[in-house]
Motif scaffolding. Structure first.
Motif, short mmCIF file in Angstrom:
data_model
loop_
_atom_site.label_atom_id
_atom_site.label_comp_id
_atom_site.label_asym_id
_atom_site.label_seq_id
_atom_site.Cartn_x
_atom_site.Cartn_y
_atom_site.Cartn_z
N ARG A 122 0.81 -1.23 0.00
CA ARG A 122 0.00 0.00 0.00
C ARG A 122 0.85 1.28 0.00
NH1 ARG A 122 -3.29 -1.06 5.17
NH2 ARG A 122 -1.50 -2.41 5.54
N GLU B 81 0.53 3.70 -3.42
CA GLU B 81 0.67 5.14 -3.56
C GLU B 81 1.13 5.51 -4.97
OE1 GLU B 81 -0.05 7.76 -1.79
OE2 GLU B 81 -0.87 6.61 -0.11
N THR C 34 -5.07 1.33 -1.24
CA THR C 34 -4.75 2.75 -1.24
C THR C 34 -5.72 3.51 -2.13
OG1 THR C 34 -2.42 2.17 -0.95
CG2 THR C 34 -2.90 4.43 -1.61
#
Length: 243
Positions: free
Chosen positions: A124, A129, A160
């Motif tokens: 994540r 990101e 995310t």
């Protein structure tokens, strides 16, 4: 004036070994399925609680990629975990060029991100990101991989996006993995769908109804954890009239 002591990979390894606990190491080795034929076969644990490992690792966040590579190449689980903590911290602080180098490094080392906790702690904050502002084709490539860990990286990375209110890719990757045979994928798919349902319950219900026959029971149970007891019973029985 005293000079500041340089923090080195060997220093990190020493600190991690000193923080180990043999009794705990034996317990977590069982928990992470390190026996013959199990998914974590051959993994070696020092027995360090995660908050302590993380605190030690982040003191060494300036280590270069060559040092992190040596940590990832280790059979010791906490060395690999520490490397990934450092990598995630570096990604968060990096510029565009540095972040791309970190993602490339991460993807070259998926074979060393080889237990579910390592995936969940790193996918994540690094790949998840990254794909918020870059191509997401890599998620589909990983989802089609023969590697259990690459498939888990694919679905966990979408968390995310879900938390940013973007559900499309998560739903697509989840659907790609519905026929996966491994329980660790079932759990991850269910976890992501649960979070997607918190963002948009109607969309989750539509997904579950459309894919009910294909859904592994574990994934389905995870996905509906935030529903009421009565609603969960209906969904598990294949009824989606929740009014």
């Amino acid at each position: 004036m005293a000079t500041e002591k340089k923090l080195t990979r060997m220093g990190l390894e020493r600190e991690l070994r000193a923080a180990g606990d043999l009794k705990r190491a034996k317990q977590v080795a069982v928990y992470f399925k390190t026996g013959k034929g199990e998914y974590g076969e051959g993994d070696v644990f020092l027995g360090i609680p995660v908050p302590i490992m993380r605190r030690i690792a982040l003191r060494y966040r300036a280590l270069v990629l060559t040092d992190l590579q040596k940590l990832l190449d280790s059979k010791i689980h906490e060395y690999r975990a520490a490397a990934l903590e450092i990598l995630a911290a570096q990604y968060a602080r990096g510029d565009e060029k540095e972040r791309q180098a970190i993602v490339d490094f991460y993807l070259r080392n998926t074979s060393r991100i080889n237990n579910w906790d390592l995936v969940d702690a790193s996918a994540r904050p690094i790949l998840g990101e990254h794909v918020r502002t870059h191509s997401r084709k890599i998620l589909r490539k990983l989802a089609r991989s023969t590697s259990l860990w690459e498939r888990r990286i694919a679905i966990v990375s979408t968390m995310t996006l879900v938390w940013a209110g973007e559900l499309g890719d998560a739903m697509e990757i989840a659907e790609m993995l519905l026929d996966d045979e491994h329980d660790l994928i079932h759990k991850a798919v269910g976890w992501v769908l649960r979070e997607a349902g918190i963002e948009d319950r109607a969309r989750l219900i539509a997904f579950l109804e459309q894919n009910y026959e294909r859904m592994p029971r574990t994934a389905l149970r995870y996905a509906v954890e935030h529903f009421s007891s009565e609603q969960r019973k209906k969904i598990l029985a294949g009824s989606f009239d929740l009014a």
